[in-house]
Design an enzyme around this catalytic site. Structure first.
Site, mmCIF file in Angstrom:
data_model
loop_
_atom_site.group_PDB
_atom_site.id
_atom_site.type_symbol
_atom_site.label_atom_id
_atom_site.label_comp_id
_atom_site.label_asym_id
_atom_site.label_seq_id
_atom_site.Cartn_x
_atom_site.Cartn_y
_atom_site.Cartn_z
ATOM 1 N N HIS A 1 -1.457 -2.324 -5.323
ATOM 2 C CA HIS A 1 -0.437 -2.224 -5.937
ATOM 3 C C HIS A 1 0.160 -2.807 -7.277
ATOM 4 C CE1 HIS A 1 -1.854 -6.501 -4.984
ATOM 5 N NE2 HIS A 1 -0.610 -6.811 -5.938
ATOM 6 N N CYS B 1 -2.241 -2.530 0.597
ATOM 7 C CA CYS B 1 -2.578 -3.678 1.349
ATOM 8 C C CYS B 1 -2.620 -4.299 3.227
ATOM 9 C CB CYS B 1 -2.265 -4.866 0.547
ATOM 10 S SG CYS B 1 -2.675 -6.211 0.053
#
Lengths: 244, 475
Positions: free
Chosen positions: A189, A93
Site C-alpha cells: 500500500h 493486504c
C-alpha cells in the site's frame, strides 16, 4: 466509454490510504477523457458483477476481515465467474489474503474466497517497511509499504514481482503479490497506484480491453509520479533498483 | 534503608542527566527517567505517593500536550505547586523524569498536583506505578499506522488502563463517538465515574466536510469516497452495531453531534458544555456562565481549553482567573506558533496524523490573508515510516492557495498527493530552501505544516531567521 469501479466494503476494509488507489484509477481514466464511476458496496449490498469493470478490495483489521469473509462465502461463485471471465481485481493486504483458500491464525481459520490457490499462515512478527519490487508489469520498479502478520504462499501461481527490498509475500521466497488473469493481489500500500502509474495503467488497460476498447492508452505526464517512485526506489533499494 | 538511598541516588542521577541533556541542547527527556527507574524501580510509585491533592493523566490522540499544559497553567495560576511533563515525553520514562525533576535534592516531593500526559499505549505501564484521580481522554483518531497498528489496539489498551485505575474519574469528549462508545464499554466493565465534555452550537462555517454535492469530485459526478474525508471512517461508524452514524452537527474528523439510526447509540449529554462558541479573531465560549476567551486559533483548542477547565471544576477550584491564565500561556513549539521574518508572518504548526492536518487546514482557512503553504513530510521512526495517511488528509481543502511547496524526506510523495488534490505544488526537499522560497512569495503569511521530526529543525531555523533584520540574508 465508461469504466465502473466496484469498491467492496470500504466501511470495513479501508486501512492504508486506499482512497489514493481509487483516486488514481479514476483520475487516470478521466485525464484521458474516459469516464469513471465508483460504486461502493456495504457488507449486505447485492453486487452485480456484470456491471463492474474493476473490483477493489482493500485491507482491514483481523476483526473486520472476519466479518467480510463470512459475507464473501455467499458471493463466492459470482466473484469467481467474474474473475474467470477476465474481470479486473485489485486486492490489497487483507483483501489479497481473502482471495486465497484460508488465513490461519493458530487454531482459528478464516476461510477465503478460494479464487486463488493461495494460503496464508500467521507467523511470529510482522513484516513492516518499505518495499521495492521488480515486476514484468512495470518498466520502473514498483514501490510501496507493507505491514502484515500473515505469510502468504502462492504455490504454482505467478507472483506480481520479485522482491528487491522488503519482506514480500512471506519474507522467504522472494515473491511479492500474485497475478492471475486480470487479478492482482499484493501487500503493497502507500497507496500503491498513484506512485506506480504503469501498474495502474495495466489494470485500466485490462478493464478497457475486456470492454472492447482496443486503442492504446494516451500517454500522460507522469513526471511527479516517476520522481516519487524513483525517490523511494533509490533510497531503499539503491543501485539494485536500477537493474532490469 | 538501602531502598531509600537508592531512591535518593536515582533522583540525583536523574537530575544530573536532565542538566547534562539541557547543556547538550536535547529536548527529549526520557533517558534520565530510564536510568532513575533502573536504579530504583519503585521511584515513581514513591514520588507519586507524595502528591498531596491529585494526579491528572491526559491521554488521547491529538491535543494531549496542549490540554495538559492548559491544566498546568490554570492550576499554577491558582497558586498550586505541580509536577508536569511539559515537553511531551509521555511514556513511562518521561513520567519518571518529570517527577524526579520536581523532587528536591533530599528526594522529597513538594507538589499539590501532578498533571501527566500519558501515551495511550503506555498508560497500562504508567498506571502500574500510580493511580490517577482523573483521566482526561481528548479524542481517539487514527494515528500513524505502523506504530500503533489499529485503533482497536489503542482502545483495548485504554480499557485495561481504566480498569487499573478503577476509582478515577474519566473525563471524556462526548463529541467523539469513539470515546462515547469507549465510555459505555468501560461503564459495562464496572467503572462508575465517567463524565463528559462537549460543544454546543459550534459555528460550522470552516469545519464542515463538503456540503452535499460541492466536493471537487462530486462536481465531476464521482461519488465519495473520492475526495470527501474518510480518514476517520472507523469513527464515523457505530462501534456497537456498525451502522453509519448520522450527524446533525459535524465539526471535523468524526467529531460532532451524532446518533446511530440503527441501534440508538447516541452522544452522551455532556457534564461540561461549551456554549456560544465564536472563532473569529481569537476563540471564545461560555462554560457554566463563565465567559472564556483566548487568542488562539482553531476549534480544536476549544476542546483543549474546555477539558482543562473541566478538571478545575472537578476539583471545585473556582478562584482562578482563567482568562488571565490563558492569556499568559505560551504555546508549545509548533502549535500555531508565530514568527515574524523580514516583516512577514510565518506560522509553524505540527501535525502528526490526518486529524491533526485536517484541524490545521480548517484553522488556516479561517485566516483571510493571502497565504503560501509549506508542507514538510518526513518518514523517520517517530513520524511513522508509512506515509499512506497523506491520502486520508483533506488536502483538497487547500484550494485557492496559489503557492504550495512540498518538502522533507517524502516531499515527492506529498507533491503527488497535491497533484491529486488539484494543486501543482513545487518541490524543494531541503527545508531551508522551501522556507526561503516561501518567504519570497508574494503573500501576507506563510503557513508551515510539518510532521514530527521536521519540527525542531524548522522551529530553530525560523527562530534564527526571525532574529535577523531582513529575510534576504542567508547562510
Amino acid at each position: 466509454m465508461e469504466i465502473t469501479i466496484g469498491h467492496l466494503y470500504p466501511d470495513l476494509l479501508n486501512l492504508y490510504g486506499d482512497r489514493g488507489n481509487i483516486m488514481a484509477l479514476v483520475r487516470r481514466l478521466e485525464w484521458r477523457g474516459i469516464g469513471a464511476k465508483i460504486r461502493e458496496y456495504r457488507l449486505h449490498d447485492d453486487i452485480d458483477f456484470a456491471a463492474l469493470d474493476i473490483v477493489f478490495l482493500g485491507g482491514g483489521s483481523d476483526r473486520e476481515q472476519m466479518l467480510v469473509c463470512a459475507r464473501l462465502r455467499e458471493i463466492r461463485s459470482a466473484f469467481a465467474d467474474y474473475v474467470e471471465s477476465d474481470g479486473a481485481v485489485i486486492a490489497i493486504c487483507g483483501g489479497y489474503q481473502l482471495l486465497g483458500e484460508y488465513y490461519r491464525m493458530g487454531d482459528a481459520v478464516i476461510e477465503g474466497l478460494r479464487i486463488l490457490d493461495v494460503r496464508t499462515e500467521n507467523e511470529p512478527g510482522r513484516l513492516i517497511g518499505n518495499v521495492v519490487i521488480r515486476s514484468p508489469l512495470s518498466s520502473m520498479p514498483i514501490v510501496g509499504f507493507e505491514n502484515h502478520g500473515g505469510r502468504t504462499y502462492i504455490g504454482e501461481h505467478t507472483p506480481l514481482g520479485r522482491v528487491i527490498t522488503g519482506g514480500g509475500n512471506n519474507g522467504k521466497d522472494g515473491h511479492e503479490g500474485v497475478q492471475y488473469k486480470n487479478v492482482l493481489g499484493t501487500y503493497l500500500h502507500g497507496p500503491l497506484l498513484p506512485k506506480n502509474p504503469e501498474l495502474c495503467d495495466w489494470i485500466l488497460r485490462a478493464a478497457l480491453l475486456r470492454k472492447g476498447y482496443t486503442s492504446e492508452l494516451a500517454p500522460l505526464d507522469d513526471t511527479m509520479e516517476i520522481t516519487a517512485n524513483r525517490a523511494v526506489a533509490e533510497r531503499f533499494a539503491g543501485k539494485m533498483a536500477k537493474r532490469p | 534503608m538501602i531502598q531509600a538511598q537508592r531512591r535518593l541516588l536515582a533522583v540525583w542521577i536523574c537530575k544530573m542527566l536532565i542538566i547534562a541533556g539541557k547543556l547538550l541542547g536535547k529536548r527529549g527527556s526520557a533517558t534520565p527517567g530510564k536510568f532513575a527507574l533502573r536504579i530504583a524501580p519503585d521511584i515513581l510509585r514513591h514520588l507519586a505517593a507524595q502528591v498531596r491533592q491529585g494526579i491528572i493523566a491526559v491521554c488521547g490522540t491529538n491535543g494531549k500536550t496542549t490540554t495538559n499544559n492548559f491544566i498546568y497553567t490554570l492550576l499554577r495560576a491558582g497558586g498550586y505547586t505541580l509536577v508536569c511533563n511539559r515537553v511531551g515525553a509521555n511514556m513511562l520514562y518521561g513520567a519518571v523524569t518529570a517527577f524526579a525533576d520536581a523532587a528536591g535534592y533530599g528526594g522529597r516531593l513538594n507538589a499539590d498536583f501532578a498533571c501527566i500526559e500519558v501515551d495511550e499505549l503506555s498508560a497500562v505501564k504508567v498506571f502500574a506505578h500510580f493511580t490517577p484521580n482523573i483521566i482526561v481522554i481528548t479524542n481517539l483518531f487514527r494515528d500513524q499506522l505502523d506504530r500503533y497498528g489499529e485503533i482497536d489496539i489503542t482502545i483495548e489498551s485504554l480499557k485495561r488502563a481504566a480498569a487499573q485505575a478503577g476509582k478515577a474519574t474519566l473525563l471524556l469528549n462526548a463529541d467523539d463517538p469513539m470515546l462515547a462508545a469507549f465510555g459505555r464499554e468501560v461503564r459495562a466493565q464496572g467503572h462508575a465515574n465517567i463524565k463528559y465534555f462537549g460543544l454546543r452550537d459550534a459555528p460550522l462555517g470552516q469545519s464542515e466536510p463538503y456540503p452535499q454535492g460541492t466536493s471537487p469530485c462530486s462536481q465531476r459526478g464521482v461519488q465519495p469516497p473520492c475526495c470527501t474525508s474518510i480518514e476517520t471512517r472507523e469513527g464515523r461508524f457505530c462501534r456497537l452495531c456498525g451502522a453509519e452514524l448520522k450527524y446533525d452537527a459535524y465539526y471535523y474528523s468524526q467529531l460532532g453531534r451524532y446518533a446511530c439510526p440503527r441501534c440508538g447509540f447516541t452522544r452522551p449529554e455532556p457534564d461540561y458544555t461549551a456554549e456560544n462558541i465564536t472563532l473569529d479573531g481569537g476563540i471564545a465560549f461560555d462554560l457554566d456562565g463563565t465567559h472564556i476567551a483566548a487568542d488562539y486559533r482553531g476549534l480544536y483548542n476549544i476542546y483543549n481549553m474546555l477539558a482543562a477547565c473541566a478538571v478545575l471544576w472537578e476539583y471545585d477550584i473556582r478562584a482562578v482567573d482563567i482568562n488571565k491564565a490563558f492569556a499568559g500561556y505560551r504555546p508549545q513549539i509548533g502549535r500555531m506558533e508565530t514568527f515574524t521574518i523580514g516583516g512577514k508572518q510565518v506560522i509553524l504548526n505540527l501535525s502528526k496524523n490526518p486529524a491533526g492536518f485536517n484541524q490545521a487546514i480548517a484553522a488556516l482557512r479561517t485566516d483571510t490573508r493571502s497565504k503560501t503553504v509549506v508542507i514538510v513530510i518526513n518518514d523517520n521512526d517517530q513520524d511513522g515510516r508509512d506515509v499512506s495517511w497523506l491520502w486520508d488528509v483533506d488536502f483538497e481543502r487547500l484550494d485557492n492557495i496559489p503557492d504550495i511547496i512540498t518538502s522533507g524526506l517524502r516531499a515527492a510523495d506529498m507533491r503527488v498527493r497535491m497533484k491529486y488534490a488539484g494543486n501543482m505544488a513545487r518541490i524543494l526537499p531541503e527545508i531551508k530552501e522551501a522556507i526561503r522560497a516561501a518567504l519570497l512569495c508574494d503573500s501576507d503569511v506563510v503557513y508551515t505544516l510539518v510532521n514530527y521530526t521536521a519540527l525542531f529543525y524548522t522551529h530553530d531555523l525560523l527562530e534564527k531567521l526571525s532574529k535577523r533584520r531582513t529575510r534576504f540574508i542567508w547562510k
